[in-house]
Design a protein around this motif. Structure first.
Motif, PDB file in Angstrom:
ATOM      1  N   GLY A 235      -4.341  -7.151  -7.851  1.00 22.30           N
ATOM      2  CA  GLY A 235      -2.976  -7.475  -7.462  1.00 22.30           C
ATOM      3  C   GLY A 235      -2.826  -7.535  -5.954  1.00 22.30           C
ATOM      4  N   LEU A 236      -3.766  -6.906  -5.245  1.00 25.31           N
ATOM      5  CA  LEU A 236      -3.763  -6.984  -3.784  1.00 25.31           C
ATOM      6  C   LEU A 236      -4.182  -8.376  -3.329  1.00 25.31           C
TER       7      LEU A 236
ATOM      8  N   SER B 226      -1.737  -8.340 -10.794  1.00 27.87           N
ATOM      9  CA  SER B 226      -2.555  -7.279 -11.380  1.00 27.87           C
ATOM     10  C   SER B 226      -3.049  -7.618 -12.787  1.00 27.87           C
ATOM     11  N   LEU B 227      -2.365  -8.534 -13.480  1.00 23.84           N
ATOM     12  CA  LEU B 227      -2.774  -8.915 -14.831  1.00 23.84           C
ATOM     13  C   LEU B 227      -3.835 -10.007 -14.824  1.00 23.84           C
TER      14      LEU B 227
ATOM     15  N   SER C  10      -8.432 -11.971  -8.868  1.00 21.99           N
ATOM     16  CA  SER C  10      -8.941 -12.309  -7.543  1.00 21.99           C
ATOM     17  C   SER C  10      -7.935 -11.877  -6.476  1.00 21.99           C
ATOM     18  N   THR C  11      -8.451 -11.400  -5.354  1.00 27.68           N
ATOM     19  CA  THR C  11      -7.597 -11.042  -4.223  1.00 27.68           C
ATOM     20  C   THR C  11      -7.377 -12.229  -3.286  1.00 27.68           C
ATOM     21  N   SER C  12      -7.965 -13.373  -3.603  1.00 24.48           N
ATOM     22  CA  SER C  12      -7.883 -14.548  -2.737  1.00 24.48           C
ATOM     23  C   SER C  12      -7.911 -15.799  -3.611  1.00 24.48           C
TER      24      SER C  12
ATOM     25  N   PHE D  87       0.817  -1.198   0.000  1.00 26.39           N
ATOM     26  CA  PHE D  87       0.000   0.000   0.000  1.00 26.39           C
ATOM     27  C   PHE D  87       0.864   1.267   0.000  1.00 26.39           C
ATOM     28  N   PRO D  88       0.957   1.932  -1.135  1.00 26.82           N
ATOM     29  CA  PRO D  88       1.645   3.224  -1.181  1.00 26.82           C
ATOM     30  C   PRO D  88       0.734   4.313  -0.610  1.00 26.82           C
TER      31      PRO D  88
END
Length: 268
Positions: free
Chosen positions: A109-110, A236-237, A184-186, A57-58
């Motif tokens: 991507g998270l 992220s892709l 997906s984040t998971s 997290f920026p």
């Protein structure tokens, strides 16, 4: 002058994940003035620990529309240009609540989960001398989220089409390659359900032609519900899962044939 609290925690929830998405959270930090007259101070923010390469997290912190620099540690020298100037803090224990706004991108991507970052806020007088410090803990709750797009198929609606063209009953017929792009984040699961249980059905509803659906070269069982499980979140892709339809030589009535396959994806 001093902070009215030793520490404050800010939790960011209700995050939307997707292209161009961004999380925002507003909060305040109270500054007290126990002196004899109103005064001013400079506020500075620094990390309490070194940033790690895996930090996702920026974070951007602003106040009054002004972006604040986050220093790598408390011992790093700030400057009048980078510090937040707090003018005319009234004389009372309540002091003034300084507004802040926290923001960071929440694109694909998270990875889902609860994350925490710790910062040190410091107050300085106009000579640069340190007056007080407090801890700011930012907690970020990234939810399980998933998205699906069928690539290489016609149509822009949730219903996409693969046209096999004219089928040759004496040859193996192959569709052009297409596929599923999944973000997906998971971990996630992909489920297939065929309306005709893996058969192309004539428009008259009587004659049928069996076919095979391949995912990444492996046959998908369309005679019942078929589930594929993927144990990692995507970058992220996203993940691309190639699909192809095969129709082996057959004997059937001439006419138009079709099947409808529902593809569902869900976060685990």
């Amino acid at each position: 002058m001093e902070f009215s609290e030793n520490a404050r925690s800010v939790t960011v929830t209700g995050i939307d994940i997707g292209v161009g998405e961004r999380a925002r959270e507003s909060f305040t930090v109270p500054v007290s003035n126990l002196g004899d007259e109103s005064c001013s101070a400079f506020l500075r923010i620094a990390r309490s620990q070194p940033a790690l390469p895996e930090d996702q997290f920026p974070l951007r912190l602003s106040s009054g529309g002004r972006l604040l620099e986050i220093l790598p540690n408390l011992s790093t020298a700030g400057s009048v240009g980078d510090d937040l100037f707090i003018a005319n803090i009234p004389v009372n224990s309540a002091g003034r609540s300084v507004p802040f706004r926290l923001g960071f991108p929440t694109e694909w991507g998270l990875q889902s989960g609860l994350y925490s970052q710790e910062f040190v806020l410091s107050l300085h007088d106009q000579t640069g001398s340190l007056l007080d410090t407090m801890i700011l803990v930012v907690r970020i709750d990234v939810p399980p989220a998933v998205a699906l797009r069928i690539v290489g198929a016609s149509g822009n609606s949730p219903i996409r089409r693969i046209n096999l063209g004219t089928l040759d009953p004496d040859e193996t017929n192959r569709s052009d390659p297409f596929g599923l792009r999944i973000w997906s984040t998971s971990p996630y699961r992909v489920e297939f359900a065929s309306e005709n249980l893996g058969k192309l059905r004539h428009s008259n509803g009587v004659s049928e032609i069996p076919y095979d659906l391949l995912m990444s070269g492996s046959e998908v069982n369309l005679e019942g519900v078929n589930v594929r499980v993927f144990t990692e979140h995507t970058n992220s892709l996203g993940d691309l899962h190639p699909l192809r339809v095969l129709v082996e030589p057959f004997f059937a009535q001439a006419g138009r044939y079709s099947d409808r396959v529902q593809v569902s994806v869900s976060a685990i």
